[in-house]
Design an enzyme around this catalytic site. Sequence first.
Site, mmCIF file in Angstrom:
data_model
loop_
_atom_site.group_PDB
_atom_site.id
_atom_site.type_symbol
_atom_site.label_atom_id
_atom_site.label_comp_id
_atom_site.label_asym_id
_atom_site.label_seq_id
_atom_site.Cartn_x
_atom_site.Cartn_y
_atom_site.Cartn_z
ATOM 1 N N ASP A 8 60.222 72.694 37.357
ATOM 2 C CA ASP A 8 60.691 72.726 38.703
ATOM 3 C C ASP A 8 59.573 73.348 39.528
ATOM 4 O OD1 ASP A 8 62.617 72.817 40.855
ATOM 5 O OD2 ASP A 8 63.136 74.845 40.624
ATOM 6 N N GLU A 67 60.910 67.516 38.340
ATOM 7 C CA GLU A 67 61.740 67.302 39.471
ATOM 8 C C GLU A 67 61.060 66.649 40.612
ATOM 9 O OE1 GLU A 67 64.368 69.901 42.427
ATOM 10 O OE2 GLU A 67 64.835 70.316 40.246
ATOM 11 N N ASP A 139 65.191 79.374 38.950
ATOM 12 C CA ASP A 139 63.988 78.148 38.732
ATOM 13 C C ASP A 139 63.765 77.749 37.152
ATOM 14 O OD1 ASP A 139 63.055 78.076 41.644
ATOM 15 O OD2 ASP A 139 63.036 80.071 41.246
#
Length: 166
Positions: A8, A67, A139
């Site tokens: 991420d 992502e 996160d």
Amino acid sequence: MTRILGIDPGSRVTGYGIVDDGPSARLVAEGTLHLPRQAPLPERLGQIFQGLAGLVAEHQPEEVALEQVFVHRNADTALKLGHARGAALAACVSAGLPVAEYAPARIKQAVVGSGRAGKGQVGYMVRALLRLRSQPAEDAADALATALCHAQHRSSPLGAAAGGRS
């Protein structure tokens, strides 16, 4: 078993999560790279690259899931996020790893069942799916969700075809 690194990316905090995908996913490692706010962007990008390169060397993942950028209202924020993604991609590609990219809504759909799920729901499901004693940092949970999404899509013939390989 296939070891998957989920990322991420962020210019201030980059989350990572590593799972072994098998009959049931198993947590290998998770955490965050906290980047100094006062450091210039190029220095933070170098830290993302070095931090992820170190994780790759230590844990030897076989595949990476990242992502995708979602559109921000603030163009400057979107550009910084794009740079962070670039540093993450470079670290993984330089190690010869295949990278798949997933939209945030697709990750949430895979893990929670709804593409509009909130961060709390994602963290809760990551904890449940990996049978963790505590919920990871936000996160790191997002990175683990990305890895779990990839595990789900790579094991499905339809999902693998639509997975978004880079």
